[in-house]
Design an enzyme around this catalytic site. Structure first.
Site, short mmCIF file in Angstrom:
data_model
loop_
_atom_site.label_atom_id
_atom_site.label_comp_id
_atom_site.label_asym_id
_atom_site.label_seq_id
_atom_site.Cartn_x
_atom_site.Cartn_y
_atom_site.Cartn_z
N GLY A 1 2.33 2.46 -2.77
CA GLY A 1 2.45 2.97 -4.14
C GLY A 1 3.18 1.98 -5.04
O GLY A 1 3.73 2.37 -6.08
N TYR B 1 6.49 7.95 -2.02
CA TYR B 1 5.15 8.18 -2.59
C TYR B 1 4.80 9.67 -2.61
O TYR B 1 4.33 10.19 -3.63
CB TYR B 1 4.13 7.40 -1.75
CG TYR B 1 2.69 7.53 -2.18
CD1 TYR B 1 2.11 6.60 -3.04
CD2 TYR B 1 1.89 8.58 -1.72
CE1 TYR B 1 0.78 6.71 -3.42
CE2 TYR B 1 0.56 8.70 -2.10
CZ TYR B 1 0.01 7.76 -2.95
OH TYR B 1 -1.31 7.87 -3.33
N HIS C 1 6.95 -7.78 -1.64
CA HIS C 1 6.93 -7.10 -0.34
C HIS C 1 7.81 -7.87 0.66
O HIS C 1 7.80 -7.57 1.85
CB HIS C 1 5.50 -7.04 0.21
CG HIS C 1 4.50 -6.38 -0.69
ND1 HIS C 1 4.68 -5.14 -1.23
CD2 HIS C 1 3.28 -6.80 -1.13
CE1 HIS C 1 3.62 -4.82 -1.97
NE2 HIS C 1 2.77 -5.81 -1.93
N ARG D 1 -7.91 3.70 -4.89
CA ARG D 1 -9.01 4.18 -4.05
C ARG D 1 -9.08 5.70 -4.00
O ARG D 1 -9.99 6.32 -4.54
CB ARG D 1 -8.79 3.58 -2.64
CG ARG D 1 -9.93 3.73 -1.66
CD ARG D 1 -9.50 3.18 -0.31
NE ARG D 1 -8.32 3.87 0.20
CZ ARG D 1 -8.33 4.92 1.02
NH1 ARG D 1 -9.48 5.39 1.45
NH2 ARG D 1 -7.20 5.49 1.43
N LYS E 1 0.80 -1.24 0.00
CA LYS E 1 0.00 0.00 0.00
C LYS E 1 0.83 1.29 0.00
O LYS E 1 0.33 2.35 0.38
CB LYS E 1 -1.00 0.03 1.17
CG LYS E 1 -1.83 -1.22 1.35
CD LYS E 1 -2.34 -1.85 0.10
CE LYS E 1 -3.43 -1.10 -0.61
NZ LYS E 1 -3.86 -1.86 -1.84
N SER F 1 -1.27 9.21 -14.13
CA SER F 1 -2.07 10.05 -13.23
C SER F 1 -3.10 9.18 -12.51
O SER F 1 -3.49 8.10 -13.01
CB SER F 1 -2.80 11.13 -14.03
OG SER F 1 -3.79 10.51 -14.83
N PHE F 2 -3.54 9.63 -11.36
CA PHE F 2 -4.50 8.84 -10.58
C PHE F 2 -5.75 8.55 -11.40
O PHE F 2 -6.22 7.41 -11.45
CB PHE F 2 -4.86 9.57 -9.28
CG PHE F 2 -5.80 8.78 -8.42
CD1 PHE F 2 -5.33 7.79 -7.57
CD2 PHE F 2 -7.17 8.98 -8.50
CE1 PHE F 2 -6.19 7.02 -6.80
CE2 PHE F 2 -8.05 8.22 -7.74
CZ PHE F 2 -7.56 7.25 -6.88
S1 PPS Z 1 -0.49 -3.17 -3.07
O1 PPS Z 1 -1.76 -3.88 -2.81
O2 PPS Z 1 0.44 -3.35 -1.98
O3 PPS Z 1 0.10 -3.49 -4.36
O4 PPS Z 1 -0.91 -1.63 -3.07
P1 PPS Z 1 0.00 -0.43 -3.61
O5 PPS Z 1 -0.07 -0.41 -5.08
O6 PPS Z 1 1.34 -0.49 -2.98
O7 PPS Z 1 -0.72 0.84 -3.02
C1 PPS Z 1 -2.02 1.19 -3.34
C2 PPS Z 1 -2.18 2.66 -3.02
O8 PPS Z 1 -1.54 3.43 -4.06
C3 PPS Z 1 -2.50 4.32 -4.60
N1 PPS Z 1 -2.25 4.60 -6.02
C4 PPS Z 1 -1.99 5.83 -6.50
N2 PPS Z 1 -1.84 7.01 -5.87
C5 PPS Z 1 -1.62 8.11 -6.65
N3 PPS Z 1 -1.54 8.07 -8.00
C6 PPS Z 1 -1.67 6.89 -8.65
N4 PPS Z 1 -1.60 6.86 -9.99
C7 PPS Z 1 -1.91 5.70 -7.90
N5 PPS Z 1 -2.09 4.41 -8.22
C8 PPS Z 1 -2.30 3.76 -7.07
C9 PPS Z 1 -3.81 3.58 -4.39
O9 PPS Z 1 -4.92 4.42 -4.57
C10 PPS Z 1 -3.62 3.10 -2.97
O10 PPS Z 1 -3.68 4.14 -2.01
P2 PPS Z 1 -5.05 4.61 -1.28
O11 PPS Z 1 -4.60 5.59 -0.23
O12 PPS Z 1 -5.69 3.41 -0.72
O13 PPS Z 1 -5.87 5.29 -2.31
#
Ligand code: PPS
Length: 382
Positions: free
Chosen positions: A102, A279, A194, A345, A100, A314-315
């Protein structure tokens, strides 16, 4: 406490019968051979087990794996030695992280840079295929393999999903180390994990390129909480947020402890084969992260490619991209469709403020202070 060595457990099974017939010195020599890997497993104490049982629908028999003390389902025993002894290639690129933080975002970035910014190809390949999770087996054995083998499996939603996404079938049936070894020599391998460095092949940094990503622990735990609410069949957290944070701080949740994961990476951050990302920095200046990875992988990019890749990463673009947003698993692995319940999310810095009360925040800050000594990162929390 019962600690068992993975070499003895996994390799020794077949040879146990023969050992009885050996003379004492030969027996010792044989045991030395069987215990070549340093990995050992420790059962959780009964109180922790019972606490987890109260809060999780599916326990998956968590254990502590040494050296490093990472918490993993006991299915990790099947692959611990294979991971530790994985044959490496100089062209391998790894993304290593705590869950989680990034990881998926970084994977897409790294894969695109490593593949000459071929965004069309990136959009055509599922993340789990182009950039598999090394320890995928620990979940798939407990879930997908079971589903595939059950009576009438072909009528299940899981089977239908796999029929529509045949590229995911190999992943459902095999462990990633097998898949990696079948990759042709001339194809660059991308892998995410991880797992702590202490359980990975000892020469990994001398041979491979590693991109590590970290995130402030408050937003990480919020994201992890939602992850555990979202996915079915894995852990199925049923408690409240405070309880989740307590279990996180007590280092009892899968892939914890957060700090040991980070500490092992931090101590390697200056190695020329290591690229360290944060991140919150990516959120502030994604183009800088893209350029850093482009230099690191020695893959020069034009300014236009940087702009296009930032747009792709981008998100809003990633959350709509079915190859990375895990919506393909919606019907089979996710709980009901609520707006918060998405893999990609919110993607914000500071969402923790919506979850922590004053008391929890004070205790979490104390936990950060007690654990972060020597890790010189000034995390942004808002
Ligand atoms: S996992 O399950 O461990 O692989 O998850 P991981 O990919 O490490 O982390 C997921 C979080 O990263 C956010 N995310 C992003 N944030 C900003 N921009 C982009 N493009 C993006 N892509 C993924 C994702 O929304 C999760 O964070 P939260 O806070 O839950 O939204």
């Amino acid at each position: 406490m019962s600690v068992t060595n993975s070499g003895a457990e996994v390799v020794g099974e077949k040879k146990r019968g023969r050992l009885h017939k050996l003379l004492p010195w030969k027996k010792h020599k044989a045991q030395m051979k069987l215990t070549a890997s340093p990995i050992a497993f420790e059962q959780y104490d009964p109180q922790t087990k019972s606490l987890l049982k109260q809060n999780f629908g599916v326990l998956n028999n968590l254990e502590t794996v040494w050296p490093g003390g990472i918490c993993l389902p006991s299915t990790y025993r099947d692959i611990a030695d294979k991971v530790y002894h994985l044959p490496l290639r100089p062209s391998d690129v790894w993304v290593i992280s705590f869950p989680k933080t990034g990881s998926t975002w970084t994977q897409e970035l790294v894969w695109c840079v490593g593949n000459d910014c071929d965004l069309a190809k990136a959009k055509s390949l599922h993340m789990d295929v182009k950039f598999p999770l090394l320890e995928h087996w620990i979940n798939s054995k407990g879930m997908m393999t079971k589903v595939i083998k059950q009576k009438g499996a072909k009528t299940t939603k899981m089977f239908t999903m796999l029929r529509h996404n045949p590229e995911l079938m190999a992943l459902a049936k095999n462990d990633t180390t097998q898949i990696m070894q079948q990759t042709p020599d001339n194809e660059r391998r991308f892998v995410k994990t991880h797992i702590f460095f202490s359980l990975l092949p000892p020469r990994i940094l001398d041979v491979c390129k590693i991109v590590y990503v970290t995130r402030n622990p408050k937003d990480t735990v919020v994201s992890y909480y939602h992850h555990n609410l979202l996915f079915k069949g894995l852990y199925e957290f049923r408690g409240d947020f405070k309880t989740f944070v307590e279990l996180f701080m007590a280092n009892t949740l899968p892939w914890c402890p957060y700090w040991e994961n980070l500490r092992q990476a931090w101590s390697r951050k200056d190695h020329p084969n290591m690229c360290f990302l944060v991140y919150e920095d990516m959120k502030q200046d994604l183009a800088a992260a893209v350029r850093k990875v482009s230099d690191f992988l020695e893959k020069p990019m034009t300014e236009q490619q940087v702009v296009d890749l930032c747009d792709h990463l981008s998100f809003s673009s990633m959350s709509k991209n079915d190859k990375v947003n895990r919506e393909v698993f919606r019907d089979v692995l996710m709980h009901e469709n609520k707006s918060e319940k998405k893999f990609i999310r919110k993607g914000q810095i500071g969402d923790w403020k919506n979850y922590f009360d004053e008391d929890l925040n004070r205790r979490f800050d104390a936990w950060i202070a007690a654990n972060s000594e020597g890790i010189d990162i000034q995390f942004q929390y808002e």
